[in-house]
Design an enzyme around this catalytic site. Sequence first.
Site, PDB file in Angstrom:
ATOM      1  N   LYS A 257       2.534   2.192  -5.157  1.00  0.00           N
ATOM      2  CA  LYS A 257       3.300   1.732  -6.314  1.00  0.00           C
ATOM      3  C   LYS A 257       2.626   2.123  -7.622  1.00  0.00           C
ATOM      4  CE  LYS A 257       3.152  -2.529  -4.716  1.00  0.00           C
ATOM      5  NZ  LYS A 257       2.664  -2.310  -3.334  1.00  0.00           N
TER       6      LYS A 257
ATOM      7  N   GLN B  41       2.179  -6.416  -3.263  1.00  0.00           N
ATOM      8  CA  GLN B  41       2.560  -6.441  -1.850  1.00  0.00           C
ATOM      9  C   GLN B  41       3.897  -5.716  -1.653  1.00  0.00           C
ATOM     10  OE1 GLN B  41       1.650  -9.785  -3.105  1.00  0.00           O
ATOM     11  NE2 GLN B  41      -0.395  -9.817  -2.280  1.00  0.00           N
TER      12      GLN B  41
ATOM     13  N   ASP C 154       0.815  -1.225   0.000  1.00  0.00           N
ATOM     14  CA  ASP C 154       0.000   0.000   0.000  1.00  0.00           C
ATOM     15  C   ASP C 154       0.841   1.264   0.000  1.00  0.00           C
ATOM     16  OD1 ASP C 154      -2.396  -1.656   0.403  1.00  0.00           O
ATOM     17  OD2 ASP C 154      -1.669  -1.880   2.450  1.00  0.00           O
TER      18      ASP C 154
ATOM     19  N   GLY D 105      -3.748  -4.870  -4.600  1.00  0.00           N
ATOM     20  CA  GLY D 105      -4.404  -3.958  -5.521  1.00  0.00           C
ATOM     21  C   GLY D 105      -3.623  -2.687  -5.738  1.00  0.00           C
ATOM     22  N   HIS D 106      -3.648  -2.186  -6.959  1.00  0.00           N
ATOM     23  CA  HIS D 106      -3.101  -0.875  -7.269  1.00  0.00           C
ATOM     24  C   HIS D 106      -4.267   0.029  -7.632  1.00  0.00           C
ATOM     25  CE1 HIS D 106       0.915  -2.912  -8.600  1.00  0.00           C
ATOM     26  NE2 HIS D 106       0.824  -2.781  -7.303  1.00  0.00           N
TER      27      HIS D 106
END
Length: 430
Positions: free
Chosen positions: A17, A229, A14, A41-42
Site C-alpha cells: 500500500k 492491514q 503487506d 507498517g508501510h
Amino acid sequence: MSKVDVVIGCFYGDEGKGKVIDYLATNADIAVRATGGDNAGHTIEANGVKYAMRLIPSGILSGHTIGVIGNGVVMNPQVLLGEIENLKAHGYDIDNHLKISDKTHVILPYHPMLDRALEKARKASKIGTTCRGIGPTYCDKYERAGLRVEDLYADNFKSHLEELVESRKALLKFYDPEDTTIDEKLNFEDVYKTYCEYAEQLKPYVCDTVTYLHKALEEDKRVIVEGAQATLLDIDFGSYPYVTSSNPTIGGIITGTGLSASDIGNVYGIIKAYSSRVGEGPFVTELLDETGDRIRDLGHEYGTVSGRPRRCGWLDLVTLKYAKRLNGLTGISVNHLDTIGKFDKIKVCVAYDHNGVETEDFSTNLKFLENCKPVYKEFDGNFGDLSGCKTFEDLPENAKAYINFIEEYTKTPVKFIGTGAGREAMIVRL
C-alpha cells in the site's frame, strides 16, 4: 468540494500500500491513518532511506503533506515518539506536519502484557498476534475503559490511570498467575511519570482532527486515507477469529476519521500479483512447496514489523472480488508484477471447489474455507526485465494478458502496476 481518496489492502496485508500512498501523497495536502496500531507498517524508500512507518501516515514523507493520526487508531506513545525522532533526524519538519486526534486511544504498558498472556492461554488455538497490545486496547475501548489522548490532559488523569492500572494488574494475575513480575512491571508511580512525560512531548500535535479534516475539505484540500492491514483481517468481514481488532475496510475508514460516506472519492484496492499472509488462519491458495518458497524469496516476503516469513501462494481473484464488493473499489493496484513474471507459468485462482461444487463467492466461514480447493487458470510467464516499462503499452504481451484478465474478472480497472522495488518503478494509468 474535494473528495477523499482511500487506499485499502484487499487480502491479508503487506500488499504494498505504501507505494501507492507515496505516489498519491505527492499531490495531497493531508494523509490520514484511520485504524490499527503499530502492528501494521508501510515500508517506503525516500531519498535513499528506507522508512518503516508504523503509526505516522507514510504520506508525510512527501515533505509537504500533513500527517493525521485519526481517532480509530490505537497509539503507543513510545513507538510514536521514536518515529517522530527518526523523521526529525532525517530533516522532516514534523512539528508543522503532524496532528494526532484527541480521541485516539492510548496503549498502556499492561496492554502488551495482556496480549502475551491471552495468546499463551490459547495454546494450540493461538491467533498469531504480534503481542503489541492492539487487541486489548480495542477491548478496553469498547468496554468503555480505555484512555484517550485527551484524557492525558484531564484533571483526573492520575486517579483515572491508577484505577486502570490496578484493575488490569488483577486481570493479568488471573490470566497468568505464574508471572511474578506483574507488580514490578506495573508500578503505578513509574507508569504515571512515564505517561506524563509522553503527554508533554505529544501535546503540540494533539487537536480535534474531525473538525480539522472537514475544514480542510471545505477549503478544497486534497486528502488521502492510508489503510492499515487489509480486508481479510477485518474484525467483521475477515477470516474471524484470525483477524485484527479493527475495521481496515471502508467502514473503518469513515468511523476512524469522522469523514462521511459522501466525502469518499476513489477507493484503490491494493494487491500483489500473488497472495501472501502472516500469522494463523485459512489461506486457500497457499503453496507449501518449492513454488511457494520461491515466491517468498523473490518477493522478499518478510513482515515489516514482525520480521516473520509470510505464507505465499498464487493470486486469488475470488478474494479480490469479495474485497471489491465490501469496499466499493474504483481501481486496483497490482504490485510485484516483476516478481511473478519470473515464473515460466503463472496460476490464478478463478473459483473455489467446495466439496465438488464450484463457486466464485467468498465466505469467511472457516469450515467452508477448510473444504475449498482453488480452481486455477494458467498464464504464460517469463515477463523479462520490466524496469524500462513506463506505460502499459511497454509491457510484454504475457504481462498485458495477465493484467487484462484481472480487470475482466473483477470488472475494475487496474490503475497502478508495480514493476520493481523502487518508488519510481510503477506504471500509473489514471
